[in-house]
Design a protein around this motif. Structure first.
Motif, PDB file in Angstrom:
ATOM      1  N   PHE A  63       8.226 -55.546 -24.513  1.00 53.10           N
ATOM      2  CA  PHE A  63       7.005 -54.943 -23.967  1.00 53.10           C
ATOM      3  C   PHE A  63       6.837 -53.497 -24.447  1.00 53.10           C
ATOM      4  N   ARG A  64       7.907 -52.725 -24.333  1.00 52.03           N
ATOM      5  CA  ARG A  64       7.822 -51.305 -24.708  1.00 52.03           C
ATOM      6  C   ARG A  64       8.133 -51.200 -26.205  1.00 52.03           C
ATOM      7  N   ALA A  65       7.195 -50.586 -26.931  1.00 53.28           N
ATOM      8  CA  ALA A  65       7.302 -50.557 -28.397  1.00 53.28           C
ATOM      9  C   ALA A  65       8.621 -49.950 -28.877  1.00 53.28           C
TER      10      ALA A  65
ATOM     11  N   VAL B 294      14.451 -51.846 -13.179  1.00 55.35           N
ATOM     12  CA  VAL B 294      13.141 -51.240 -13.442  1.00 55.35           C
ATOM     13  C   VAL B 294      13.258 -50.229 -14.580  1.00 55.35           C
ATOM     14  N   ASN B 295      12.090 -49.762 -15.058  1.00 59.52           N
ATOM     15  CA  ASN B 295      12.129 -48.920 -16.241  1.00 59.52           C
ATOM     16  C   ASN B 295      12.796 -47.566 -15.994  1.00 59.52           C
ATOM     17  N   GLY B 296      13.552 -47.168 -16.979  1.00 65.20           N
ATOM     18  CA  GLY B 296      14.163 -45.848 -16.952  1.00 65.20           C
ATOM     19  C   GLY B 296      15.481 -45.742 -16.200  1.00 65.20           C
ATOM     20  N   VAL B 297      15.978 -46.823 -15.645  1.00 65.04           N
ATOM     21  CA  VAL B 297      17.208 -46.735 -14.839  1.00 65.04           C
ATOM     22  C   VAL B 297      18.464 -46.587 -15.713  1.00 65.04           C
ATOM     23  N   GLY B 298      18.332 -46.949 -16.991  1.00 63.01           N
ATOM     24  CA  GLY B 298      19.491 -46.819 -17.877  1.00 63.01           C
ATOM     25  C   GLY B 298      20.011 -48.150 -18.404  1.00 63.01           C
ATOM     26  N   LYS B 299      19.147 -49.154 -18.456  1.00 65.92           N
ATOM     27  CA  LYS B 299      19.587 -50.485 -18.924  1.00 65.92           C
ATOM     28  C   LYS B 299      20.102 -50.423 -20.361  1.00 65.92           C
ATOM     29  N   THR B 300      19.228 -49.923 -21.262  1.00 70.45           N
ATOM     30  CA  THR B 300      19.581 -49.961 -22.681  1.00 70.45           C
ATOM     31  C   THR B 300      20.818 -49.108 -22.955  1.00 70.45           C
ATOM     32  N   THR B 301      20.877 -47.945 -22.310  1.00 71.49           N
ATOM     33  CA  THR B 301      22.045 -47.073 -22.493  1.00 71.49           C
ATOM     34  C   THR B 301      23.302 -47.771 -21.982  1.00 71.49           C
ATOM     35  N   THR B 302      23.194 -48.408 -20.833  1.00 70.89           N
ATOM     36  CA  THR B 302      24.354 -49.112 -20.266  1.00 70.89           C
ATOM     37  C   THR B 302      24.786 -50.244 -21.195  1.00 70.89           C
TER      38      THR B 302
ATOM     39  N   THR C  36      23.883 -46.156 -12.200  1.00 64.55           N
ATOM     40  CA  THR C  36      23.892 -45.090 -13.217  1.00 64.55           C
ATOM     41  C   THR C  36      23.576 -43.718 -12.618  1.00 64.55           C
ATOM     42  N   LYS C  37      23.784 -42.713 -13.439  1.00 63.01           N
ATOM     43  CA  LYS C  37      23.357 -41.326 -13.199  1.00 63.01           C
ATOM     44  C   LYS C  37      23.961 -40.695 -11.950  1.00 63.01           C
ATOM     45  N   LEU C  38      25.155 -41.137 -11.599  1.00 63.80           N
ATOM     46  CA  LEU C  38      25.824 -40.540 -10.440  1.00 63.80           C
ATOM     47  C   LEU C  38      26.131 -39.063 -10.702  1.00 63.80           C
ATOM     48  N   ASP C  39      26.210 -38.710 -11.988  1.00 67.60           N
ATOM     49  CA  ASP C  39      26.490 -37.318 -12.341  1.00 67.60           C
ATOM     50  C   ASP C  39      25.308 -36.403 -12.033  1.00 67.60           C
ATOM     51  N   GLY C  40      24.121 -36.965 -11.915  1.00 68.62           N
ATOM     52  CA  GLY C  40      22.934 -36.112 -11.790  1.00 68.62           C
ATOM     53  C   GLY C  40      22.332 -36.102 -10.399  1.00 68.62           C
TER      54      GLY C  40
ATOM     55  N   ILE D 136      29.891 -47.834 -13.090  1.00 69.68           N
ATOM     56  CA  ILE D 136      29.109 -46.676 -12.652  1.00 69.68           C
ATOM     57  C   ILE D 136      28.920 -45.762 -13.866  1.00 69.68           C
ATOM     58  N   GLY D 137      27.754 -45.137 -13.920  1.00 71.97           N
ATOM     59  CA  GLY D 137      27.456 -44.212 -15.010  1.00 71.97           C
ATOM     60  C   GLY D 137      27.567 -42.789 -14.482  1.00 71.97           C
ATOM     61  N   VAL D 138      28.407 -41.994 -15.136  1.00 69.01           N
ATOM     62  CA  VAL D 138      28.571 -40.606 -14.689  1.00 69.01           C
ATOM     63  C   VAL D 138      28.269 -39.632 -15.836  1.00 69.01           C
ATOM     64  N   GLY D 139      27.379 -40.035 -16.734  1.00 69.95           N
ATOM     65  CA  GLY D 139      27.002 -39.163 -17.846  1.00 69.95           C
ATOM     66  C   GLY D 139      26.402 -39.984 -18.962  1.00 69.95           C
ATOM     67  N   GLU D 140      25.965 -39.270 -20.021  1.00 70.80           N
ATOM     68  CA  GLU D 140      25.269 -39.966 -21.096  1.00 70.80           C
ATOM     69  C   GLU D 140      26.180 -40.420 -22.230  1.00 70.80           C
ATOM     70  N   ARG D 141      27.410 -39.932 -22.231  1.00 75.03           N
ATOM     71  CA  ARG D 141      28.320 -40.320 -23.319  1.00 75.03           C
ATOM     72  C   ARG D 141      28.833 -41.746 -23.104  1.00 75.03           C
TER      73      ARG D 141
ATOM     74  N   PRO E 236      13.813 -50.523 -31.385  1.00 74.45           N
ATOM     75  CA  PRO E 236      14.525 -49.537 -32.208  1.00 74.45           C
ATOM     76  C   PRO E 236      15.639 -48.821 -31.428  1.00 74.45           C
ATOM     77  N   GLN E 237      15.421 -48.582 -30.135  1.00 71.59           N
ATOM     78  CA  GLN E 237      16.450 -47.915 -29.321  1.00 71.59           C
ATOM     79  C   GLN E 237      17.731 -48.771 -29.264  1.00 71.59           C
ATOM     80  N   LEU E 238      17.528 -50.075 -29.126  1.00 72.42           N
ATOM     81  CA  LEU E 238      18.685 -50.969 -29.074  1.00 72.42           C
ATOM     82  C   LEU E 238      19.350 -51.056 -30.452  1.00 72.42           C
TER      83      LEU E 238
HETATM   84  N1  LIG Z   1      23.019 -38.382 -16.811  1.00 67.01           N
HETATM   85  C1  LIG Z   1      22.977 -39.691 -17.051  1.00 67.01           C
HETATM   86  N2  LIG Z   1      21.965 -40.198 -17.757  1.00 67.01           N
HETATM   87  C2  LIG Z   1      21.931 -41.525 -17.967  1.00 67.01           C
HETATM   88  C3  LIG Z   1      22.925 -42.399 -17.470  1.00 67.01           C
HETATM   89  N3  LIG Z   1      22.599 -43.659 -17.842  1.00 67.01           N
HETATM   90  C4  LIG Z   1      21.455 -43.568 -18.549  1.00 67.01           C
HETATM   91  N4  LIG Z   1      21.038 -42.288 -18.636  1.00 67.01           N
HETATM   92  C5  LIG Z   1      19.843 -41.773 -19.278  1.00 67.01           C
HETATM   93  O1  LIG Z   1      18.686 -42.343 -18.670  1.00 67.01           O
HETATM   94  C6  LIG Z   1      17.616 -42.384 -19.604  1.00 67.01           C
HETATM   95  C7  LIG Z   1      16.952 -43.756 -19.563  1.00 67.01           C
HETATM   96  O2  LIG Z   1      17.872 -44.684 -20.082  1.00 67.01           O
HETATM   97  P1  LIG Z   1      17.436 -46.046 -20.763  1.00 67.01           P
HETATM   98  O3  LIG Z   1      18.704 -46.721 -21.114  1.00 67.01           O
HETATM   99  O4  LIG Z   1      16.438 -45.854 -21.821  1.00 67.01           O
HETATM  100  O5  LIG Z   1      16.741 -46.768 -19.533  1.00 67.01           O
HETATM  101  P2  LIG Z   1      16.071 -48.217 -19.504  1.00 67.01           P
HETATM  102  O6  LIG Z   1      16.352 -48.781 -18.186  1.00 67.01           O
HETATM  103  O7  LIG Z   1      16.476 -49.002 -20.665  1.00 67.01           O
HETATM  104  O8  LIG Z   1      14.531 -47.839 -19.595  1.00 67.01           O
HETATM  105  P3  LIG Z   1      13.318 -48.788 -20.059  1.00 67.01           P
HETATM  106  O9  LIG Z   1      13.692 -49.347 -21.384  1.00 67.01           O
HETATM  107  O10 LIG Z   1      12.144 -47.881 -20.115  1.00 67.01           O
HETATM  108  O11 LIG Z   1      13.142 -49.831 -19.028  1.00 67.01           O
HETATM  109  C8  LIG Z   1      18.217 -42.017 -20.951  1.00 67.01           C
HETATM  110  O12 LIG Z   1      17.886 -40.685 -21.241  1.00 67.01           O
HETATM  111  C9  LIG Z   1      19.711 -42.167 -20.738  1.00 67.01           C
HETATM  112  O13 LIG Z   1      20.459 -41.306 -21.555  1.00 67.01           O
HETATM  113  C10 LIG Z   1      23.995 -41.836 -16.702  1.00 67.01           C
HETATM  114  O14 LIG Z   1      24.905 -42.507 -16.191  1.00 67.01           O
HETATM  115  N5  LIG Z   1      23.956 -40.476 -16.528  1.00 67.01           N
END
Ligand SMILES: Nc1nc2c(ncn2[C@@H]2O[C@H](COP(=O)(O)OP(=O)(O)OP(=O)(O)O)[C@@H](O)[C@H]2O)c(=O)[nH]1
Ligand SMILES: [Mg+2]
Length: 437
Positions: A266-268, A235-243, A380-384, A405-410, A272-274
């Protein structure tokens, strides 16, 4: 003369009688044939099974997908045959896709048998790996684990009351009701067998339970032949693109050529984020024009990888459409398109779950599994979050391997999941001073 006349009359009488009886029989017979028209239906029914039994070719499919020693691959290969084309599909596409699936069936059968990833060997975790992970789990340790430690400060004796309190901590730590029950049942059994003599024994038991749950079904990514396709969903915002960006970076470091498919049309801002990740990591991004069809983008990306000899395609997908059912239908279509381009089922469908959503993540996994063949998890986001216990509920209820597992944004904060290391880092007996609840 009289005798002759008598014989003739006799013959005539006999012939007349015979003719009468024959005629009567025919009349009755005709009635019998016509009357049971209703009985004709059952006879039609009796013919029906062969028509139903038509799926003969479907039966033959598993035989084609042969590799008996690789049940998972065989199961995957069956899927397109067994799954009817979804009724929700627009009609014009339906035909195309049936054709697509038929076309795809050939190479699928002929394709190299997928290399099954060996289950992970339960190696002993290294001290360094445990230390490195521990800080990423600080919040969960500070919440859930510190609360368990707090129970022992109040009470030294391990009795049913303490186990009930422990049960409550597990449930409120988002481990999930079913999984908490299971853990508690096992702890009660250990207690009844004198296996829980003191606090240390409880920590050992918790680590063993955790390892048993998280270690089940763990395996490496299955990336059989170049190019492999990893479809990333969630779902949106879970961290797909970052992962995806972090994963691409990891593969590049291993010397692999990676192509990213911009399947979130779908999302404009998604493309560019990718692309930012593509430039950062140094890999090609395949995208469509405007609100392109994500299935076409993924298809093109796989074809591009085949032409250029790239090793891995990682496909981003939308996290939100107008409705949830739209999203699921789109994902199914994307998966079919990837399958068609590859000539075999998609190698990995990685479901990204955000641990900060706790119990919700367990439900999301159920919904995605209903729609597509999810093969593994990135949490993701186990750090938070203090809700890291949810990983136990996810793995236990859904029986899916956690790959990352994601434990941060780096970039380096995406860690390969290892059950033993994770359990050691999470369930380490905390230092009383620093972990006080
Ligand atoms: N602290 C932390 N932040 C994370 C982690 N993984 C992703 N994020 C943050 O979560 C936010 C959303 O990440 P995206 O990768 O844009 O999420 P997405 O699932 O692609 O979102 P949509 O494209 O809207 O569906 C970003 O600010 C990332 O930096 C993580 O493991 N830890
Ligand atoms: Mg995204």
């Amino acid at each position: 003369m009289e005798t002759v006349a008598g014989i003739v009359i006799g013959v005539i009488v006999v012939a007349a009688l015979l003719w009468f009886f024959l005629f009567r029989d025919k009349g009755e017979g005709a009635g019998k044939l016509e009357a049971p028209t209703p009985e004709a239906k059952p006879s039609k029914k009796a013919e029906a099974p062969p028509a139903k039994a038509k799926p003969e070719p479907a039966k033959a499919a598993p035989a084609k997908a042969e590799p008996a020693a690789k049940p998972a691959a065989a199961k995957k290969a069956e899927a397109p045959v067994a799954k009817p084309a979804p009724a929700a599909e627009p009609e014009d596409e339906e035909e195309d896709e049936e054709e697509e699936e038929e076309e795809a069936a050939e190479p699928a059968a002929a394709a190299e048998p997928a290399v099954e990833a060996a289950p992970k060997k339960p190696a002993e975790p290294t001290k360094e790996a445990v230390e490195a992970l521990r800080s990423g789990l600080d919040k969960t340790r500070g919440g859930f684990i510190a609360r368990i430690a707090g129970l022992f400060r109040k009470k030294k004796e391990i009795d049913p009351e303490l186990l009930n309190d422990l049960h409550e901590v597990l449930i409120t730590a988002d481990v999930g009701v079913k999984t908490s029950e299971k853990i508690l049942e096992n702890l009660r059994e250990r207690m009844n067998n004198d296996g829980l003599s003191d606090e240390d024994a409880v920590w050992v038991a918790l680590r063993e339970e955790g390892r048993m749950i998280l270690g089940k079904g763990q395996r490496d990514l299955r990336l059989p032949s170049s190019p492999s396709l990893i479809l990333v969903v969630g779902v949106n915002g879970v961290g797909k693109t970052t992962t995806i960006g972090k994963l691409a970076s990891r593969f590049k470091e291993q010397g692999k050529e990676v192509i990213l498919a911009a399947g979130d049309t779908f999302r404009a801002a998604a493309v560019p984020q990718l692309e930012v990740w593509g430039r950062r990591v140094g890999c090609t991004v395949v995208k469509g024009k405007g609100k392109a069809d994500p299935a076409a983008v993924v298809f093109d990306a796989v074809k591009k990888a085949q032409e250029t000899g790239a090793d891995i395609v990682i496909a981003d997908t939308a996290g939100r459409l107008h409705t949830k059912s739209n999203l699921m239908e789109e994902l199914k279509k994307v998966a079919r398109s990837g399958e068609k381009a590859l000539g075999r089922p998609v190698d990995e469908v990685l479901l990204v779950l955000d641990s900060t959503t706790g119990q919700n993540a367990i439900q999301q996994a159920a919904q995605f599994k209903d729609a597509i063949e999810v093969t593994g998890i990135a949490l993701t986001k186990l750090d938070g979050t203090a809700k890291g216990g949810v990983i136990l509920g996810i793995v236990d209820e859904h029986e899916l391997p956690v790959h990352f597992i994601g434990v941060g944004e780096r970039v380096e904060d995406l860690r390969e999941f290892d059950a033993a290391t994770f359990v050691q880092a999470l369930f380490a007996k905390p230092d009383d001073e620093t972990m006080a609840a």
